[in-house]
Design an enzyme around this catalytic site. Structure first.
Site, mmCIF file in Angstrom:
data_model
loop_
_atom_site.group_PDB
_atom_site.id
_atom_site.type_symbol
_atom_site.label_atom_id
_atom_site.label_comp_id
_atom_site.label_asym_id
_atom_site.label_seq_id
_atom_site.Cartn_x
_atom_site.Cartn_y
_atom_site.Cartn_z
ATOM 1 N N ASP A 13 0.798 -1.172 0.049
ATOM 2 C CA ASP A 13 0.072 -0.050 0.166
ATOM 3 C C ASP A 13 0.860 1.228 -0.003
ATOM 4 O OD1 ASP A 13 -1.870 2.092 0.543
ATOM 5 O OD2 ASP A 13 -2.762 1.227 2.130
ATOM 6 N N ASN A 27 -7.741 11.790 -10.976
ATOM 7 C CA ASN A 27 -8.232 12.060 -12.302
ATOM 8 C C ASN A 27 -8.334 13.560 -12.553
ATOM 9 O OD1 ASN A 27 -10.974 13.266 -11.240
ATOM 10 N ND2 ASN A 27 -10.953 11.337 -10.253
ATOM 11 N N VAL A 36 -6.184 3.751 -5.980
ATOM 12 C CA VAL A 36 -5.142 4.413 -5.115
ATOM 13 C C VAL A 36 -5.495 5.839 -4.801
ATOM 14 C CG1 VAL A 36 -3.848 5.426 -7.126
ATOM 15 C CG2 VAL A 36 -2.752 4.432 -4.780
ATOM 16 N N ASP A 37 -6.152 6.542 -5.621
ATOM 17 C CA ASP A 37 -6.589 7.971 -5.269
ATOM 18 C C ASP A 37 -7.453 8.024 -4.102
ATOM 19 O OD1 ASP A 37 -7.060 10.696 -5.774
ATOM 20 O OD2 ASP A 37 -8.418 10.461 -7.668
ATOM 21 N N GLY A 122 -5.425 0.551 -13.298
ATOM 22 C CA GLY A 122 -6.547 0.179 -12.681
ATOM 23 C C GLY A 122 -7.801 0.640 -13.421
ATOM 24 N N VAL A 123 -8.535 1.565 -12.815
ATOM 25 C CA VAL A 123 -9.725 1.651 -13.640
ATOM 26 C C VAL A 123 -9.392 2.284 -15.028
ATOM 27 C CG1 VAL A 123 -11.552 3.478 -13.462
ATOM 28 C CG2 VAL A 123 -10.767 2.553 -11.518
HETATM 29 N N1 AR6 Z 1 -1.368 1.415 -3.060
HETATM 30 C C1 AR6 Z 1 -0.570 1.146 -4.281
HETATM 31 N N2 AR6 Z 1 -1.290 0.742 -5.616
HETATM 32 C C2 AR6 Z 1 -2.637 0.777 -5.525
HETATM 33 C C3 AR6 Z 1 -3.334 1.275 -4.249
HETATM 34 C C4 AR6 Z 1 -2.529 1.394 -3.039
HETATM 35 N N3 AR6 Z 1 -3.135 1.627 -1.836
HETATM 36 N N4 AR6 Z 1 -4.589 1.048 -4.520
HETATM 37 C C5 AR6 Z 1 -4.709 0.697 -5.958
HETATM 38 N N5 AR6 Z 1 -3.656 0.417 -6.384
HETATM 39 P P1 AR6 Z 1 -6.030 3.046 -10.039
HETATM 40 P P2 AR6 Z 1 -5.945 4.348 -12.679
HETATM 41 C C6 AR6 Z 1 -3.095 0.153 -7.810
HETATM 42 O O1 AR6 Z 1 -7.568 2.538 -10.549
HETATM 43 O O2 AR6 Z 1 -6.077 3.311 -13.518
HETATM 44 C C7 AR6 Z 1 -9.489 6.619 -9.526
HETATM 45 O O3 AR6 Z 1 -10.922 6.482 -9.397
HETATM 46 C C8 AR6 Z 1 -4.190 -0.452 -8.645
HETATM 47 O O4 AR6 Z 1 -4.191 -2.001 -8.268
HETATM 48 O O5 AR6 Z 1 -6.223 3.516 -8.791
HETATM 49 O O6 AR6 Z 1 -4.870 5.431 -13.005
HETATM 50 C C9 AR6 Z 1 -8.897 8.194 -10.027
HETATM 51 O O7 AR6 Z 1 -9.761 8.938 -9.491
HETATM 52 C C10 AR6 Z 1 -3.524 -0.213 -10.024
HETATM 53 O O8 AR6 Z 1 -2.545 -1.327 -10.174
HETATM 54 O O9 AR6 Z 1 -5.830 4.453 -11.202
HETATM 55 C C11 AR6 Z 1 -9.210 8.038 -11.522
HETATM 56 O O10 AR6 Z 1 -10.616 8.363 -11.872
HETATM 57 C C12 AR6 Z 1 -2.846 1.020 -9.948
HETATM 58 O O11 AR6 Z 1 -2.892 1.432 -8.349
HETATM 59 C C13 AR6 Z 1 -8.894 6.481 -11.938
HETATM 60 O O12 AR6 Z 1 -9.222 6.055 -10.772
HETATM 61 C C14 AR6 Z 1 -3.792 2.321 -10.565
HETATM 62 O O13 AR6 Z 1 -5.055 1.752 -10.337
HETATM 63 C C15 AR6 Z 1 -7.603 6.370 -12.270
HETATM 64 O O14 AR6 Z 1 -7.425 5.470 -12.850
#
Ligand code: AR6
Length: 176
Positions: A13, A27, A36-37, A122-123
Site C-alpha cells: 500500500d 483524475n 489508489v486515489d 487500474g480503472v
Molecule cells: N497502493 C498502491 N497501489 C494501489 C493502491 C494502493 N493503496 N490501490 C490501488 N493500487 P487506479 P488509474 C493500484 O484504478 O487506473 C481513480 O478513481 C491498482 O491495483 O487507482 O490511473 C481516479 O480518481 C492499479 O495497479 O488508477 C481516476 O478516476 C494502480 O494502483 C482513476 O481511478 C492504479 O489503479 C484512475 O485510474
C-alpha cells in the site's frame, strides 16, 4: 545512459510509505475517486481534498503537487494518466509525460525519495506490461540527468503486477 541503480520495487500500500513524495493516479478533477486515489485521500484526511479544490483540476499527462497532511509522505504529486483505448491514441506519450512531469515537480521541490503506483493500470485499463515498460524506461532516462533524486520506488498492489515489474527490471538490468 538510462540509470536503473536508484530504482526499487515494492509490493503493498503506497499510503504507508515514508518517502518525501508519493504519486497519486488521479483524475482530471483532482477531487478524489476510487483505487489508489481513494486510498490516498482517506489516509491523508480532508485537508488534502481542501487543497486539491484550490488547484482547478489537471489535464491528462500533467502533474500537480500538494502537501501530504496525515500521510507519512510530506508531499503528494497528483498526476492524471491516460484512459487506455487501443494504445494508438496517444496513450504511451501521455503516460510518459505523467512520469516526466511528476519527476520534474519532485526535483523542483527538493524531493529525494518518491514512490509511484502503476498509473493508469487500474480503472483506466492500461495493460500492465506496456505501462511498466514505459514507467521504468522513462524513469531510468530521467534519472540519468537528475542526480538529486536518491530513490524511486515502484509500488505494486498485487503479486502479479510485482512479477511483471520484477521481470522487466531484471531484463533491463541485463541489457535485454
Ligand atoms: N497502493 C498502491 N497501489 C494501489 C493502491 C494502493 N493503496 N490501490 C490501488 N493500487 P487506479 P488509474 C493500484 O484504478 O487506473 C481513480 O478513481 C491498482 O491495483 O487507482 O490511473 C481516479 O480518481 C492499479 O495497479 O488508477 C481516476 O478516476 C494502480 O494502483 C482513476 O481511478 C492504479 O489503479 C484512475 O485510474
Amino acid at each position: 545512459m538510462p540509470d536503473l541503480s536508484r530504482i526499487e520495487l515494492r509490493q503493498g500500500d503506497i499510503t504507508r510509505l515514508s518517502v518525501d513524495a508519493i504519486v497519486n493516479a488521479a483524475n482530471s478533477s483532482l477531487l478524489g475517486g476510487g483505487g489508489v486515489d481513494g486510498a490516498i485521500h482517506r489516509a491523508a484526511g480532508p485537508e488534502l481534498l481542501a487543497e486539491c479544490r484550490t488547484l482547478g483540476g489537471c489535464p491528462a499527462g500533467e502533474a500537480r503537487i500538494t502537501r501530504g497532511y496525515r500521510l507519512p509522505a510530506r508531499y503528494v504529486i497528483h498526476t492524471v494518466g491516460p484512459v487506455y483505448s487501443d494504445g494508438q491514441s496517444g496513450e504511451p506519450e501521455l503516460l510518459r509525460s505523467c512520469y516526466v512531469n511528476s519527476l520534474t515537480l519532485a526535483v523542483e521541490q527538493g524531493v529525494r525519495t518518491i514512490a509511484f503506483p502503476a498509473i493508469s493500470c487500474g480503472v483506466y485499463g492500461y495493460p500492465m506490461q506496456d505501462a511498466a515498460r514505459i514507467a521504468l524506461g522513462t524513469t531510468a532516462g530521467f534519472l540519468a540527468t537528475s542526480p538529486s533524486i536518491e530513490k524511486v520506488i515502484f509500488v505494486q498492489f498485487g503479486h502479479e503486477a510485482q512479477q511483471v515489474y520484477e521481470r522487466l527490471l531484471k531484463d533491463m538490468r541485463s541489457g535485454i
